[in-house]
Scaffold this motif. Structure first.
Motif, short mmCIF file in Angstrom:
data_model
loop_
_atom_site.label_atom_id
_atom_site.label_comp_id
_atom_site.label_asym_id
_atom_site.label_seq_id
_atom_site.Cartn_x
_atom_site.Cartn_y
_atom_site.Cartn_z
N CYS A 58 0.83 -1.21 0.00
CA CYS A 58 0.00 0.00 0.00
C CYS A 58 0.87 1.26 0.00
CB CYS A 58 -0.92 -0.02 1.22
SG CYS A 58 -2.10 1.34 1.26
N SER A 59 1.90 1.27 0.84
CA SER A 59 2.75 2.46 0.97
C SER A 59 3.51 2.73 -0.32
CB SER A 59 3.71 2.33 2.15
OG SER A 59 4.58 1.23 1.98
N LYS A 60 4.04 1.68 -0.95
CA LYS A 60 4.81 1.85 -2.18
C LYS A 60 3.91 2.32 -3.32
CE LYS A 60 7.03 -2.19 -1.91
NZ LYS A 60 8.01 -3.28 -2.18
N GLU A 61 2.70 1.78 -3.39
CA GLU A 61 1.77 2.18 -4.45
C GLU A 61 1.37 3.64 -4.27
OE1 GLU A 61 -0.33 1.19 -7.96
OE2 GLU A 61 1.15 0.04 -6.82
N LYS A 187 -4.59 10.70 5.88
CA LYS A 187 -5.20 9.36 5.88
C LYS A 187 -4.25 8.37 6.55
CE LYS A 187 -7.99 9.72 1.66
NZ LYS A 187 -7.68 11.11 1.30
N PHE A 188 -4.85 7.30 7.07
CA PHE A 188 -4.07 6.24 7.70
C PHE A 188 -4.53 4.88 7.17
CE2 PHE A 188 -3.79 9.72 10.66
CZ PHE A 188 -2.51 9.63 11.19
N VAL A 189 -3.60 3.96 7.07
CA VAL A 189 -3.94 2.57 6.78
C VAL A 189 -3.37 1.70 7.90
CG1 VAL A 189 -3.54 0.58 5.26
CG2 VAL A 189 -4.09 2.81 4.27
N LEU A 190 -4.23 0.93 8.53
CA LEU A 190 -3.82 -0.01 9.58
C LEU A 190 -3.49 -1.34 8.93
CD1 LEU A 190 -6.75 0.74 12.07
CD2 LEU A 190 -4.54 1.90 11.92
N ALA A 191 -2.26 -1.80 9.13
CA ALA A 191 -1.82 -3.07 8.54
C ALA A 191 -0.92 -3.78 9.54
CB ALA A 191 -1.09 -2.80 7.22
N THR A 192 -1.42 -3.89 10.77
CA THR A 192 -0.59 -4.37 11.89
C THR A 192 -0.50 -5.88 11.99
OG1 THR A 192 -2.52 -4.05 13.30
CG2 THR A 192 -0.87 -2.30 13.31
N ALA A 377 -3.61 -9.45 1.33
CA ALA A 377 -3.22 -8.16 1.91
C ALA A 377 -2.53 -7.29 0.87
CB ALA A 377 -2.29 -8.39 3.11
N ILE A 378 -1.67 -7.90 0.05
CA ILE A 378 -0.95 -7.15 -0.99
C ILE A 378 -1.94 -6.57 -2.01
CG2 ILE A 378 0.63 -7.40 -2.96
CD1 ILE A 378 2.17 -9.48 -1.22
N GLN A 379 -2.85 -7.42 -2.48
CA GLN A 379 -3.84 -6.98 -3.47
C GLN A 379 -4.72 -5.87 -2.89
OE1 GLN A 379 -4.05 -7.60 -6.56
NE2 GLN A 379 -6.05 -8.28 -7.29
N ALA A 380 -5.20 -6.07 -1.65
CA ALA A 380 -6.06 -5.07 -1.02
C ALA A 380 -5.31 -3.76 -0.84
CB ALA A 380 -6.55 -5.60 0.34
N GLY A 381 -4.03 -3.83 -0.44
CA GLY A 381 -3.23 -2.62 -0.22
C GLY A 381 -3.02 -1.82 -1.49
N LYS A 382 -2.67 -2.52 -2.57
CA LYS A 382 -2.45 -1.85 -3.86
C LYS A 382 -3.73 -1.20 -4.36
CE LYS A 382 1.29 -4.57 -5.93
NZ LYS A 382 1.57 -5.64 -6.89
N LEU A 383 -4.82 -1.97 -4.35
CA LEU A 383 -6.08 -1.45 -4.87
C LEU A 383 -6.60 -0.29 -4.03
CD1 LEU A 383 -7.94 -4.76 -5.89
CD2 LEU A 383 -6.65 -3.18 -7.34
N LEU A 384 -6.40 -0.37 -2.71
CA LEU A 384 -6.82 0.73 -1.82
C LEU A 384 -6.07 2.01 -2.17
CD1 LEU A 384 -8.23 1.94 0.63
CD2 LEU A 384 -6.48 0.91 2.09
N ALA A 385 -4.75 1.92 -2.33
CA ALA A 385 -3.96 3.10 -2.67
C ALA A 385 -4.44 3.70 -4.00
CB ALA A 385 -2.48 2.74 -2.75
#
Length: 528
Positions: A58-61, A187-192, A377-385
């Motif tokens: 998510c952060s990289k995208e 904005k924040f993304v929780l990915a703990t 998680a990777i797919q969700a993070g990329k698509l969210l960004a």
């Protein structure tokens, strides 16, 4: 003409609770601030809490889309003191070391098979735990370094500190020396992610290990008791037995809860065939140390879940794998107003991964009712960004998720377990095709004859579309991946029948299945 971070801001004045298009600002006076000040001067466009697979993706995208991004990651040591680098569970104490150790065990089986194929070697074959552990951890170290370099190259500010909210738009970050820093973000993304659960019995944290400790354990674990029936329990128990260790798995109720139970039990049966002992319907009540050492000796006391029976046994190592807890309890979510399921610490989100607080999102293992899998998680993070910062609309598909359990006989699946399909569609509306099979590679060594199994669940109301795919056999991950793509495209039984198989392979069984469960026909295979 008002714009928010380069995107148009649409305000529905007739509804104070209406989301603002593209950014979902509703609360905490943000609207007044935006209208009054032009734009709020936050330190970052996005702060991601958690440097695992989802958080990194998510952060990289987001950074690639031109946003100012920070990612915070901090590993709290296990009770045994184990810690690790950037990359989260999967890279450090999950999928990567697990698959490499599973491969170690498969190589042991391959050596046994090799003699039957004419390979001659007379020396006694032994396994060196330290050599394997060092090789695996060296590889993980290279991945940790690669992630740091990748974040730097993508202009993501990585901070090795523990993050917790102090206000809805502000976090406190505490590093390992106790130094505190404060950062704000739009904005924040929780990915703990999650960490292994303990049993809450005498001696568990003092004397037992979890998967967090196993992969970097500096000594061979010896005679091992695995407590649990999760995929973590079965995978770890399976490869330890494959290394030649004495392994017992203590099961409270069922194997692989949440997975297709027919498949789960078949995978368990294969484990028993290959030397794993199962102690069923027991739970531990206390763990005592008889002797310290590497490994030492432990005494385990357990009670039956069905009677007054008590079990006592001695082991060198006790591995607890009874599930995982979401790391959400100590990150100040109450101060940010984020709703959490009090029972399990999971975070409910809408179909856009948005929490109860509009500018705070969550992805990965901490989501309520979603898959706990790295690629998800990777797919969700990329698509969210992309939705947040590029105007995209595509959401993560949490149904057609292919996955594999790397038990000694691997189990791959995609879509619904049989139980869930029956619940959703009704038995009368399903046709289930199945077959046992014997991989050609197993015939010469003469092992596991007709122990492998394939099953597809088809919806009769929708042209026999495949809604559940299940495979127990070698290379399950490689087999399942392709069928996962086919299911994403909506494959039907007729299309499978019209696909030409590759001979001789295991996967071709899905192009030739004729026997239905309802017919009760013979599903054993003979010859080619």
């Amino acid at each position: 003409g008002l714009a928010l971070w380069g995107r148009p801001l649409v305000i529905e004045l007739n509804n104070a609770e209406a989301p603002l298009h593209g950014a979902s600002y509703q609360h905490h006076g943000d609207l007044q601030k935006l209208l009054g000040e032009g734009s709020k001067a936050y330190d970052y466009d996005l702060i991601v809490i958690g440097g695992g697979s989802g958080g990194l993706a998510c952060s990289k995208e987001a950074a690639a889309l031109g946003k100012k991004v920070m990612v915070l990651d901090y590993v709290v040591p296990t009770p045994k003191g184990t810690t690790w680098g950037l990359g989260g569970t999967c890279v450090n104490v999950g999928c990567i070391p697990k698959k490499l150790m599973h491969q170690t065990a498969l190589l042991g089986t391959a050596m046994e098979d090799a003699r039957k194929f004419g390979w001659e070697f007379t020396d006694q074959v032994t396994h060196n735990w330290e050599t394997m552990r060092t090789a695996v951890n060296n590889y993980i170290g290279s991945l940790n370094w690669g992630y740091r370099v990748s974040l730097r190259d993508k202009n993501v500010n990585y901070v090795n500190a523990y993050a917790e909210f102090v206000e809805p738009h502000k976090i406190k970050a505490t590093n390992k020396r106790g130094k505190e820093m404060f950062y704000t973000a739009a904005k924040f993304v929780l990915a703990t992610g999650e960490r292994p659960r303990y049993l809450g019995i005498p001696g568990d944290k003092e004397y037992c290990i979890t998967s967090d400790d196993l992969f970097s354990l500096p000594y061979c674990p010896g005679k091992t008791l695995v407590v649990g029936a999760s995929y973590v329990a079965l995978e770890c128990g399976g490869f330890l037995a494959g290394l030649g260790l004495d392994v017992t798995v203590m099961v409270r109720s069922i194997l692989l809860r949440g997975f297709d139970q027919d498949m789960a039990n078949r995978a368990g049966d294969c484990m028993e065939t290959h030397g794993v002992k199962f102690l069923r319907k027991f739970v531990p009540t206390k763990i005592e140390q008889l002797e310290a050492g590497t490994p030492g000796r432990l005494k385990v006391t357990a009670k039956s879940t069905e009677s007054d029976a008590i079990f006592e046994g001695e082991y060198n190592t006790v591995l607890i794998a009874v599930g995982r807890d979401a790391c959400t309890g100590k990150i100040g979510l109450d101060k940010a107003g984020v709703k959490v399921n009090a029972k399990n610490g999971k975070i409910p989100v809408n179909d856009e991964e948005q929490t109860s607080v509009p500018h705070i999102y969550a992805i990965g293992d901490i989501l309520e009712g979603k898959w706990e899998l790295t690629p998800v998680a990777i797919q969700a993070g990329k698509l969210l960004a992309r939705r947040l910062f590029a105007g995209a609309s595509l959401k993560c598909d949490y149904v057609n998720v292919p996955t594999t359990v790397f038990t000694p006989m691997e189990y791959g699946s995609c879509g619904y377990p049989e139980e869930k399909a029956v619940e959703l569609y009704g038995q009368e509306n399903l046709e289930i095709y199945h077959s046992l099979f014997w991989p050609l590679e197993f015939t010469v060594p003469g092992r596991d004859n007709n122990r492998c199994y394939a099953k597809i669940i088809c919806n009769k109301l929708d042209n026999e579309r495949v809604i559940g795919f299940h495979y127990l056999g070698p290379n399950a991950g490689e087999v399942t991946q392709g069928f996962g793509a086919a299911m994403k495209c909506g494959i039907t039984k007729d299309q499978l029948d019209n696909t030409i198989g590759i001979h001789p392979t295991c996967a071709e069984i899905f192009t030739t299945m004729e026997v239905t469960k309802s017919s009760d026909g013979d599903i054993t295979q003979s010859g080619c």
